[in-house]
Motif scaffolding. Structure first.
Motif, mmCIF file in Angstrom:
data_model
loop_
_atom_site.group_PDB
_atom_site.id
_atom_site.type_symbol
_atom_site.label_atom_id
_atom_site.label_comp_id
_atom_site.label_asym_id
_atom_site.label_seq_id
_atom_site.Cartn_x
_atom_site.Cartn_y
_atom_site.Cartn_z
ATOM 1 N N ALA A 110 51.386 97.824 25.903
ATOM 2 C CA ALA A 110 52.115 98.892 25.212
ATOM 3 C C ALA A 110 53.390 98.354 24.567
ATOM 4 O O ALA A 110 54.061 97.479 25.134
ATOM 5 N N HIS A 113 56.595 98.003 26.538
ATOM 6 C CA HIS A 113 56.570 97.112 27.700
ATOM 7 C C HIS A 113 56.790 95.661 27.254
ATOM 8 O O HIS A 113 55.963 94.794 27.513
ATOM 9 N N VAL A 185 44.893 102.403 21.132
ATOM 10 C CA VAL A 185 45.831 101.334 21.477
ATOM 11 C C VAL A 185 45.850 100.274 20.372
ATOM 12 O O VAL A 185 46.916 99.806 19.952
ATOM 13 N N ASN A 213 45.764 102.961 34.002
ATOM 14 C CA ASN A 213 47.014 102.623 33.315
ATOM 15 C C ASN A 213 46.928 102.813 31.808
ATOM 16 O O ASN A 213 47.904 103.208 31.165
ATOM 17 N N ASP A 217 49.267 104.944 29.375
ATOM 18 C CA ASP A 217 49.887 104.318 28.198
ATOM 19 C C ASP A 217 49.746 105.202 26.966
ATOM 20 O O ASP A 217 50.727 105.461 26.256
ATOM 21 N N ARG A 220 51.761 108.347 27.217
ATOM 22 C CA ARG A 220 53.198 108.082 27.073
ATOM 23 C C ARG A 220 53.572 107.870 25.604
ATOM 24 O O ARG A 220 54.608 108.355 25.135
ATOM 25 N N GLU A 267 53.636 102.747 36.084
ATOM 26 C CA GLU A 267 53.271 103.612 34.965
ATOM 27 C C GLU A 267 53.511 105.074 35.289
ATOM 28 O O GLU A 267 53.940 105.860 34.421
#
Length: 519
Positions: A110, A113, A185, A213, A217, A220, A267
């Motif tokens: 992400a 991160h 993603v 996770n 991601d 979020r 997370e």
């Protein structure tokens, strides 16, 4: 001895051997010591070197082994790292289908991160080893076959990861507004194949199917204030789309219960602290769990305690709860639900909701099974993201492949029935774990290669490596990208990022990557 460099020259070596002062062992150790990159230009009978394409001098009595690694993600680089560290003459060429390296570290981690991406520094050090070369923009299975690679190398390692998605196979899964989390993603991280995704964000409710996770991601990213995302390396087209997004509520749906969630506490904690966003969990989902917490393994215990706390207080203090009461966005966990059908709008133009089957659990803890109860419910939404895992696919018909498990059959990284062929990472064990898991996996496969070289299972035959492959690529009009070429892309991205206050502005078109790399 060369007066300027202090190195033993070829003529001096011949005289040394003929004098009787040297034995074969001495010569072999000397050759091993000077397996360094050649700096001279190419003339007939000489070795040559171009940026990123290394050449070494090795004893003719003991040829330096050539190892090929397919895939430049964490698995590929960790495998290379172990081989280079533990075999002093082995040469490693890393092939990558894109002009840029690092795989899921670049395209999967992400954008908020950045600390996870620091592992790129380690990979860059590996690529800087004189016995390691990077060859990007080469698609194995199309530009060069695995059979050709096996002819050119003493060992070939498949480390190409998982590019496909697992699917539910339910009605409506192909409706506009339904996407895989992998593609979503890739879209916000600049993966070229997903650059044109254009997700429909003109809806107030999104549903994420899966509770790992990656599910957290994507939830979020949908809910994080743009003022935060604009300081990351998220793509500019993603920022533009998220600025127009109307998503206010995200449901994160799982088929089992709170004790079977696959996300980690880091997370989850990030979700509970999202600015301007409420965490809405149903306390009834956690009834009776407080008594079980004490006997849980520490990671699951801490995660469950945070889930219970969040359900009771929203994960916030009294002062924070008053502030969050005015929050415009929220996320919710929904347990014991399996998707049965994705429902269309009346005109069939896009998704309008999802029919969920209500489950009950049989068994306990991590081994509990979700069993349909016969009840159903409908959740209205305009966006569905499927986050139930990635899937590896075969890239060459000559490689054994277990289509059901999505892996290459192997024992400790050695491909079943194929001497000299290895695998590491997700294509070896399946798409599970984090980067540290892949590191262990890559080291194990690297050890298998080194062990087989040291024990004579693999006997180097003077394989020519990239020296044999590059002419094949040239005939097909394929321009391999070196690590030095990648450095030019990297510098350009960082430069563009500095202009807009970001760590980098990723180049997302392969053609533009090549133009920058080869300029």
């Amino acid at each position: 001895m060369d007066a300027k460099t202090g190195r033993l020259t070829w003529r001096a070596l011949v005289l040394w051997r003929s004098s009787g002062k040297a034995n074969h062992g001495h010569v072999r150790r000397w050759f091993s010591h000077v397996c360094t990159r050649s700096q001279h230009t190419s003339t007939p009978g000489q070795h040559s070197s171009t940026p990123g394409q290394h050449r070494w001098f090795c004893s003719t009595a003991t040829p330096c082994p050539h190892v090929c690694i397919v895939g430049s993600g964490p698995a590929g680089f960790y495998t290379a790292q172990h081989i280079l560290k533990n075999h002093k003459t082995a040469r490693v060429d890393i092939y990558e289908k894109l002009p840029v390296p690092f795989g899921l570290v670049r395209f999967g981690v992400a954008p908020d991160h950045p600390e996870v991406k620091n592992v790129i520094n380690t990979f860059t050090n590996t690529a800087g080893n004189d016995r390691c070369s990077f060859l990007g923009n080469v698609t194995v299975g199309r530009d060069v076959s695995v059979a050709e690679l096996r002819q050119a190398y003493d060992a070939v390692v498949m480390s190409y990861g998982a590019d496909a998605d697992k699917e539910f196979g339910i009605p409506g899964e192909d409706l506009p507004g339904v996407y895989s989390a992998r593609a979503f993603v890739g879209w916000y991280n600049g993966l070229p194949q997903d650059g044109q995704l254009a997700p429909l964000l003109d809806t107030d409710t999104a549903v994420v199917l899966g509770q790992g996770n990656v599910a957290l991601d994507v939830a979020r990213i949908l809910l994080t204030p743009l003022s935060i995302l604009k300081k990351t390396d998220i793509t500019d087209h993603a920022v533009a789309a998220l600025e127009r997004s109307q998503v206010k509520t995200v449901y994160i749906v799982g088929r089992r219960g709170p004790l079977q969630t696959a996300f980690t506490i880091k997370e989850l904690r990030e979700m509970t602290k999202l600015p301007g966003c409420r965490s809405v969990l149903d306390p009834a989902d956690f009834a009776g769990l407080e008594d079980k917490v004490k006997s849980m393994p520490r990671p699951r215990k801490r995660l469950t305690e945070l889930l219970i706390k969040t359900a009771q207080t929203g994960g916030a203090t009294a002062q924070e709860r008053q502030r969050l009461a005015q929050a415009s966005k929220e996320w919710r966990l929904k347990f014991l639900r399996s998707p049965l059908e994705i429902l269309p709008t009346e005109d069939g133009s896009r998704v309008s909701g999802i029919q969920l089957g209500v489950n009950r659990l049989e068994g306990s803890d991590s081994s509990a099974r979700a069993v349909p109860s016969g009840e159903t419910e409908v959740l209205s939404c305009g966006l569905v993201l499927r986050s139930i895992g990635y899937k590896s696919v075969p890239i060459d018909t000559t490689i054994p492949f277990d289509s059901q498990k999505g892996v290459i059959p192997n024992t400790e990284g050695r491909v079943t029935g194929c001497k000299g062929l290895y695998c590491s990472g997700w294509v070896r064990r399946g798409p599970t774990g984090v980067i540290a898991t892949t590191m262990t996996d890559g080291f194990e496969t690297g050890k298998a290669v080194v062990d087989d070289l040291n024990t004579g299972v693999l006997q180097p035959q003077g394989a020519r490596g990239q020296k044999w492959v590059l002419p094949l690529l040239h005939k097909k009009g394929v321009q391999a990208v070196t690590f030095e070429d990648w450095n030019r892309i990297d510098s350009e991205e960082v430069k563009r990022g500095e202009e807009v206050g970001k760590p980098r502005e990723k180049i997302i078109e392969v053609e533009e990557m090549l133009n920058v790399a080869l300029s």
